[in-house]
Design a protein around this motif. Structure first.
Motif, PDB file in Angstrom:
ATOM      1  N   THR A 161       1.867  -0.817  19.810  1.00 46.70           N
ATOM      2  CA  THR A 161       2.617  -1.995  19.233  1.00 46.70           C
ATOM      3  C   THR A 161       2.993  -1.599  17.683  1.00 46.70           C
ATOM      4  O   THR A 161       2.667  -0.962  17.019  1.00 46.70           O
ATOM      5  CB  THR A 161       1.405  -3.094  19.269  1.00 46.70           C
ATOM      6  N   LYS A 162       3.731  -2.796  17.077  1.00 48.64           N
ATOM      7  CA  LYS A 162       4.170  -2.887  15.734  1.00 48.64           C
ATOM      8  C   LYS A 162       3.679  -4.169  15.162  1.00 48.64           C
ATOM      9  O   LYS A 162       3.771  -5.192  15.584  1.00 48.64           O
ATOM     10  CB  LYS A 162       5.769  -3.029  15.867  1.00 48.64           C
ATOM     11  N   GLN A 177       3.569   0.578  13.161  1.00 51.17           N
ATOM     12  CA  GLN A 177       3.330   1.046  14.155  1.00 51.17           C
ATOM     13  C   GLN A 177       2.249   2.155  14.609  1.00 51.17           C
ATOM     14  O   GLN A 177       2.122   3.070  14.019  1.00 51.17           O
ATOM     15  CB  GLN A 177       4.749   1.702  14.662  1.00 51.17           C
ATOM     16  N   VAL A 178       1.733   1.641  15.927  1.00 51.40           N
ATOM     17  CA  VAL A 178       0.634   2.489  16.323  1.00 51.40           C
ATOM     18  C   VAL A 178       0.883   2.707  17.703  1.00 51.40           C
ATOM     19  O   VAL A 178       1.191   2.035  18.258  1.00 51.40           O
ATOM     20  CB  VAL A 178      -0.843   2.063  15.936  1.00 51.40           C
ATOM     21  N   GLU A 179       0.404   4.130  18.128  1.00 47.95           N
ATOM     22  CA  GLU A 179       0.818   4.348  19.485  1.00 47.95           C
ATOM     23  C   GLU A 179      -0.361   5.487  20.108  1.00 47.95           C
ATOM     24  O   GLU A 179      -0.641   6.194  19.212  1.00 47.95           O
ATOM     25  CB  GLU A 179       2.039   4.923  19.655  1.00 47.95           C
ATOM     26  N   VAL A 180      -0.959   5.293  21.082  1.00 47.11           N
ATOM     27  CA  VAL A 180      -1.648   6.272  21.762  1.00 47.11           C
ATOM     28  C   VAL A 180      -0.919   6.725  23.045  1.00 47.11           C
ATOM     29  O   VAL A 180      -0.456   6.095  23.800  1.00 47.11           O
ATOM     30  CB  VAL A 180      -2.943   5.501  22.213  1.00 47.11           C
ATOM     31  N   SER A 181      -1.042   8.010  23.028  1.00 48.40           N
ATOM     32  CA  SER A 181      -0.335   8.546  24.078  1.00 48.40           C
ATOM     33  C   SER A 181      -1.136   9.761  24.922  1.00 48.40           C
ATOM     34  O   SER A 181      -2.159  10.320  24.208  1.00 48.40           O
ATOM     35  CB  SER A 181       1.057   9.417  23.608  1.00 48.40           C
ATOM     36  N   VAL A 189       6.377   7.761  18.648  1.00 50.82           N
ATOM     37  CA  VAL A 189       6.332   8.178  17.255  1.00 50.82           C
ATOM     38  C   VAL A 189       6.838   9.712  17.125  1.00 50.82           C
ATOM     39  O   VAL A 189       7.364   9.850  15.869  1.00 50.82           O
ATOM     40  CB  VAL A 189       4.967   7.846  16.599  1.00 50.82           C
ATOM     41  N   GLY A 190       6.147  10.662  17.874  1.00 45.93           N
ATOM     42  CA  GLY A 190       6.543  12.022  17.510  1.00 45.93           C
ATOM     43  C   GLY A 190       8.177  11.970  17.604  1.00 45.93           C
ATOM     44  O   GLY A 190       8.693  13.002  17.140  1.00 45.93           O
ATOM     45  N   VAL A 230      -2.414  10.270  18.716  1.00 45.87           N
ATOM     46  CA  VAL A 230      -2.335   9.156  18.367  1.00 45.87           C
ATOM     47  C   VAL A 230      -1.293   9.065  16.955  1.00 45.87           C
ATOM     48  O   VAL A 230      -1.446  10.052  16.110  1.00 45.87           O
ATOM     49  CB  VAL A 230      -3.784   8.755  17.771  1.00 45.87           C
ATOM     50  N   GLY A 231      -0.105   8.518  17.178  1.00 50.35           N
ATOM     51  CA  GLY A 231       0.818   8.488  16.094  1.00 50.35           C
ATOM     52  C   GLY A 231       0.677   7.090  15.359  1.00 50.35           C
ATOM     53  O   GLY A 231       0.553   6.113  15.834  1.00 50.35           O
ATOM     54  N   ILE A 232       1.130   7.118  14.019  1.00 52.92           N
ATOM     55  CA  ILE A 232       1.176   6.073  13.225  1.00 52.92           C
ATOM     56  C   ILE A 232       2.147   6.134  12.270  1.00 52.92           C
ATOM     57  O   ILE A 232       2.500   7.163  11.668  1.00 52.92           O
ATOM     58  CB  ILE A 232      -0.117   5.729  12.436  1.00 52.92           C
ATOM     59  N   LEU A 233       3.059   4.917  12.193  1.00 49.74           N
ATOM     60  CA  LEU A 233       4.288   4.995  11.486  1.00 49.74           C
ATOM     61  C   LEU A 233       4.373   3.887  10.490  1.00 49.74           C
ATOM     62  O   LEU A 233       4.210   2.564  10.895  1.00 49.74           O
ATOM     63  CB  LEU A 233       5.816   4.945  12.275  1.00 49.74           C
ATOM     64  N   ALA A 234       4.640   4.170   9.089  1.00 53.45           N
ATOM     65  CA  ALA A 234       4.463   3.069   8.057  1.00 53.45           C
ATOM     66  C   ALA A 234       5.914   2.819   7.468  1.00 53.45           C
ATOM     67  O   ALA A 234       6.359   3.899   7.032  1.00 53.45           O
ATOM     68  CB  ALA A 234       3.326   3.303   7.004  1.00 53.45           C
TER      69      ALA A 234
END
Length: 268
Positions: A161-162, A177-181, A189-190, A230-234
């Motif tokens: 989700t964002k 933004q946070v994402e679990v894959s 995110v990758g 786990v990806g995080i985008l700011a």
């Protein structure tokens, strides 16, 4: 003599004659012939025109109307087959945000509030708050969107989700933004950045940690020993939701790595 199903343009007298001929064929003495003709003739005997169609009476072995309940018969090529009542799962990538009317919006339940995913999305926010916003003063409190690969019915390859990021006294809106894959390969995110640099994290359970960025954006991608990524985008500007960015964030890219390494991130 071949028997023809009466057509609508036949007169009442002709229909009556055809009906008599069919009944005589049904009640013939030959048992084997009667057993073969009965179900065919029963489907062809016309009791009258109803609403522009034919009303058909089914007959029993003794020639009397059969009182047993009707069963629906699907005839190949007839176009009358009963559609399946089982819904077909919709699989594939999902991106839904307010005020977009997605499939489940129209069903009055936004997908991010679906009981199958809402607890996971809320837990993602809680983890971000614990690491990046301990005073709970910046991150949007309500989850209003979902980005996912897969679905609750088919299983998730990724779920995220964002969340908006506010700064007191500023009109702008940033985004985290946070994402679990299930793997790094499935991480959206990758896929956002072409170049990722490996960094040493020294954190337990972390198999690989990477960082990326351009301009004011910064992102991390942590691959855990259990295979999850786990990806995080700011991003200082929450695209499509704002036209003015925030001045910045109170955390560093190293804080993002530590956040992504949190073992509580999980798929539903």
């Amino acid at each position: 003599m071949d028997q023809q199903i009466p057509e609508r343009r036949l007169s009442d007298e002709a229909r009556a004659r055809r009906r008599t001929e069919l009944m005589e064929a049904i009640t013939a003495d030959d048992t084997r012939t009667r057993r073969w003709l009965a179900p065919v003739a029963a489907a062809a005997v016309v009791a009258g025109l109803v609403g522009g169609g034919y009303a058909v009476t089914r007959l029993g072995d003794n020639g009397a109307p059969d009182q047993r309940p009707e069963r629906s018969l699907d005839v190949a090529g007839s176009g009358t087959a009963t559609p399946s009542t089982q819904p077909t799962p919709v699989c594939g990538d999902i991106t839904a945000e307010e005020p977009e009317q997605s499939m489940r919006d129209r069903a009055a339940t936004p997908l991010w509030r679906d009981p199958a995913v809402a607890p996971s999305l809320q837990s993602y926010r809680d983890i971000l708050v614990r690491h990046l916003d301990p005073r709970d003063a910046h991150l949007e409190r309500r989850v209003t969107n979902i980005q996912a690969g897969g679905s609750p019915e088919c299983g998730f390859d990724s779920l995220g989700t964002k969340l908006g990021w506010n700064v007191a006294g500023e009109d702008g809106l940033g985004m985290v933004q946070v994402e679990v894959s299930t793997s790094r390969r499935d991480s959206q995110v990758g896929m956002t950045f072409d170049v990722w640099d490996g960094v040493h994290s020294g954190l337990p359970g972390v198999e690989r940690a990477e960082v990326a960025g351009d301009g004011d954006r910064m992102a991390v991608l942590v691959t855990r020993s259990d295979g999850l990524a786990v990806g995080i985008l700011a991003d200082p500007l929450f695209g499509n939701n704002a036209v003015t960015p925030v001045s910045g964030f109170e955390f560093t890219i190293h804080d993002l790595v530590a956040t992504a390494a949190d073992p509580e991130f999980a798929l539903p």
